[in-house]
Design an enzyme around this catalytic site. Structure first.
Site, mmCIF file in Angstrom:
data_model
loop_
_atom_site.group_PDB
_atom_site.id
_atom_site.type_symbol
_atom_site.label_atom_id
_atom_site.label_comp_id
_atom_site.label_asym_id
_atom_site.label_seq_id
_atom_site.Cartn_x
_atom_site.Cartn_y
_atom_site.Cartn_z
ATOM 1 N N GLU A 133 58.623 -124.927 137.706
ATOM 2 C CA GLU A 133 60.044 -124.938 137.314
ATOM 3 C C GLU A 133 60.191 -123.865 136.244
ATOM 4 O OE1 GLU A 133 62.565 -126.797 138.491
ATOM 5 O OE2 GLU A 133 61.343 -127.917 139.921
ATOM 6 N N CYS A 183 67.519 -123.700 130.606
ATOM 7 C CA CYS A 183 67.035 -122.830 131.693
ATOM 8 C C CYS A 183 68.143 -122.439 132.657
ATOM 9 C CB CYS A 183 65.907 -123.524 132.441
ATOM 10 S SG CYS A 183 66.392 -125.120 133.110
HETATM 11 P P1 NAD Z 1 56.450 -121.421 127.807
HETATM 12 O O1 NAD Z 1 56.123 -120.924 129.159
HETATM 13 O O2 NAD Z 1 56.228 -120.512 126.658
HETATM 14 O O3 NAD Z 1 55.632 -122.754 127.469
HETATM 15 C C1 NAD Z 1 55.605 -123.873 128.333
HETATM 16 C C2 NAD Z 1 54.285 -124.575 128.179
HETATM 17 O O4 NAD Z 1 53.253 -123.676 128.521
HETATM 18 C C3 NAD Z 1 53.969 -125.101 126.778
HETATM 19 O O5 NAD Z 1 53.587 -126.468 126.880
HETATM 20 C C4 NAD Z 1 52.803 -124.258 126.303
HETATM 21 O O6 NAD Z 1 51.809 -125.019 125.662
HETATM 22 C C5 NAD Z 1 52.189 -123.709 127.565
HETATM 23 N N1 NAD Z 1 51.682 -122.350 127.379
HETATM 24 C C6 NAD Z 1 52.241 -121.348 126.656
HETATM 25 N N2 NAD Z 1 51.461 -120.223 126.716
HETATM 26 C C7 NAD Z 1 50.394 -120.541 127.507
HETATM 27 C C8 NAD Z 1 49.240 -119.815 127.960
HETATM 28 N N3 NAD Z 1 49.033 -118.563 127.608
HETATM 29 N N4 NAD Z 1 48.361 -120.468 128.748
HETATM 30 C C9 NAD Z 1 48.561 -121.737 129.125
HETATM 31 N N5 NAD Z 1 49.622 -122.478 128.710
HETATM 32 C C10 NAD Z 1 50.535 -121.883 127.919
HETATM 33 O O7 NAD Z 1 57.970 -121.902 127.914
HETATM 34 P P2 NAD Z 1 58.887 -122.441 126.744
HETATM 35 O O8 NAD Z 1 59.157 -121.312 125.795
HETATM 36 O O9 NAD Z 1 58.386 -123.713 126.221
HETATM 37 O O10 NAD Z 1 60.231 -122.763 127.569
HETATM 38 C C11 NAD Z 1 61.183 -121.817 127.834
HETATM 39 C C12 NAD Z 1 61.098 -121.313 129.259
HETATM 40 O O11 NAD Z 1 61.053 -122.408 130.154
HETATM 41 C C13 NAD Z 1 62.326 -120.515 129.665
HETATM 42 O O12 NAD Z 1 61.921 -119.425 130.465
HETATM 43 C C14 NAD Z 1 63.139 -121.490 130.495
HETATM 44 O O13 NAD Z 1 64.019 -120.903 131.410
HETATM 45 C C15 NAD Z 1 62.045 -122.256 131.167
HETATM 46 N N6 NAD Z 1 62.524 -123.568 131.576
HETATM 47 C C16 NAD Z 1 62.663 -123.854 132.890
HETATM 48 C C17 NAD Z 1 63.179 -125.073 133.279
HETATM 49 C C18 NAD Z 1 63.370 -125.444 134.715
HETATM 50 O O14 NAD Z 1 63.637 -126.619 134.977
HETATM 51 N N7 NAD Z 1 63.276 -124.530 135.660
HETATM 52 C C19 NAD Z 1 63.520 -126.018 132.309
HETATM 53 C C20 NAD Z 1 63.342 -125.690 130.975
HETATM 54 C C21 NAD Z 1 62.835 -124.465 130.617
#
Ligand code: NAD
Length: 467
Positions: free
Chosen positions: A208, A242
């Protein structure tokens, strides 16, 4: 320690397979009760994490999870039943059906922007489908992560559901384990890392992800209503959504009038002066200084490329504050038109012909959501047929998220797979193909060697008549 829990869950997931649905229903009921009891803690935690207004926590964090549990409890028995399918003539006498079975042990990785809902919503689907799960909430919203841990530890055993708190290194540790399914909500960048890790074990994935969701307002739209709906969808959670409208395409003939409606809507929601908006209790803050600084940099870059801020523009990284901001004359090459904005800033572009907008959208990655405000049947048809996006909403924004009958998810760069309602149950189930042969199966011996002239003749008839 994570590996030990994973192995315990693996064992327990086998036991769960032979349990009835009542175990899942009981778990969901217990969760429902605990969420109700801890609602004040969730509100408090989100206030501490990024000053999320109580009303928005109730509406966008608590309500969707409780609603989903209710919907699942009502439908689970029907979804779990084997689904009979037809039998072709060649398999005469046999019976076939599709049986949803639990995937096993799932990893759920959550983001920070709706930190409660986006961990719990996939979890209820995972439990409903009979899985064990390790939940990894975001490290950026630690107060909410703590409450999630508290709720789940009080309610479910760790061999069923375990919450792994920690930073990126914890997620990386978890990604080394051979999960049966990984459900990731977050950025497209990290989505690629997750998919690469999943490929090592051939774990299935639901991704997602995010991206830029375009919003179109054509000359036939109800301008005042469209402005209010767009302002609400854009500035709820301070734009950290998002599926928030990322940028607007407004028809040039109504552009000036629409700008006025948009400004009026923002002033009605958050205050008429910059000071009132700065102190509005109804506007959430950015999650961190870095995220606020990133938004400021995006505006500065756009302005350096001739964009004009025609409303708002105030940022205060120390306070995690960014005011609702409207930009015009934005260069499509500016950074703000390249990356997901994920904050309360809205570029307003204009168009002459709907074909220009369709071309613009199709030249970029497929969005998670696309919104179109119009009363023109032809424009609706064209947008629906000629573009691709995770979801498409006419004359509103964001609300498709709350219809549990619709699959919620992206396409390619905005995601893979979907959930909500039955779609969530299916995401966490494997659809097993089951066939029960009968006495008539003996007729199929005609396929076995040696391939005599008689058998060859029968085979050719099979092909000729496509039996
Ligand atoms: P992110 O990708 O930075 O982090 C999400 C998760 O990934 C966190 O739990 C983090 O611990 C982990 N993570 C971060 N870097 C990592 C790495 N290098 N290796 C492994 N795991 C890692 O996202 P965010 O900043 O928390 O959220 C914002 C993003 O999420 C936006 O792009 C938004 O559009 C998207 N989003 C999508 C939906 C959806 O339903 N499609 C919903 C909410 C947010």
């Amino acid at each position: 320690m994570l590996e030990r829990i994973f192995l315990h869950q693996k064992q327990y997931s086998l036991k769960l397979r032979s349990e009835g649905l009542d175990v899942r229903i009981e778990a969901l009921k217990a969760l429902e009760k605990a969420i109700e009891a801890h609602t004040p803690d969730v509100i408090e935690a989100l206030k501490k994490d990024f000053q999320k207004p109580e009303a928005e926590t109730l509406l966008s964090e608590i309500y969707p999870v409780l609603k989903e549990i209710k919907f699942i409890r009502k439908n689970l028995s029907r979804w779990s039943k084997p689904q009979k399918v037809k039998t072709p003539l060649t398999l005469f006498g046999s019976r076939s059906y599709i049986l949803p079975e639990a995937r096993g042990v799932c990893l759920l990785i959550g983001p920070w922007n709706y930190p409660f809902q986006l961990c719990l919503l996939p979890l209820v689907s995972a439990i409903a489908a009979g899985n064990c799960a390790i939940v990894k909430p975001s490290e950026l919203t630690r107060h909410t992560s703590y409450v999630i841990k508290k709720i789940l530890t009080e309610t479910l055993t760790e061999e069923h559901v375990f919450v792994a708190e920690g930073g990126v290194e914890t997620t990386q540790e978890l990604l080394k384990l051979p999960f049966d399914h990984i459900f990731f909500t977050g950025s497209t960048r990290v989505g690629k890392i997750v998919m690469e890790a999943a490929a090592k074990h051939l774990s299935s994935v639901t991704l997602e992800l995010g991206g830029k969701s375009p919003t179109i307002v054509d000359a036939t739209a109800d301008l005042s209503e469209a402005a209010q709906k767009i302002a609400w969808a854009k500035f709820i959670n301070a734009g950290q959504t998002c599926v928030a409208p990322d940028y607007l395409f407004v028809h040039e003939s109504i552009h000036q009038a629409f700008k006025k409606h948009l400004i009026a809507a923002i002033e009605n929601f958050y205050g008429k002066s910059a000071d009132l908006r700065h102190t509005s209790p109804d506007l959430a803050r950015m999650v961190s200084i870095n995220h606020t600084q990133r938004l400021k940099d995006l505006v500065d870059d756009a302005v350096s490329k001739n964009a004009k801020v025609f409303f708002g523009g105030e940022t205060s990284p120390g306070e995690h504050f960014c005011s609702p901001t409207l930009l015009e004359n934005v260069d499509p090459h500016a950074l703000i038109m390249q990356e997901e904005i994920f904050g309360p800033i809205l570029p307003v572009l204009t168009f002459h012909e709907i074909s220009e907008v369709i071309h613009f959208i199709n030249e970029r990655q497929k969005p998670l959501a696309l919104y179109c405000y119009t009363h023109s049947q032809m424009n609706m048809e064209r947008i629906q047929q000629e573009t691709s996006s995770g979801g498409l909403v006419f004359n509103d924004s964001v609300i498709h998220f709350v219809n549990p009958h619709l699959p919620f998810g992206g396409v390619n760069h905005s995601g893979m797979g979907s959930y909500h309602g039955k779609h969530g149950f299916r995401a966490f189930s494997h659809e097993k193909a089951v066939l029960k042969q009968s006495f008539f199966g003996k007729l199929l011996r005609i396929m076995y060697p040696p391939y005599t002239p008689f058998k060859m003749k029968a085979l050719k008839s099979l092909i000729r008549f496509r039996l």
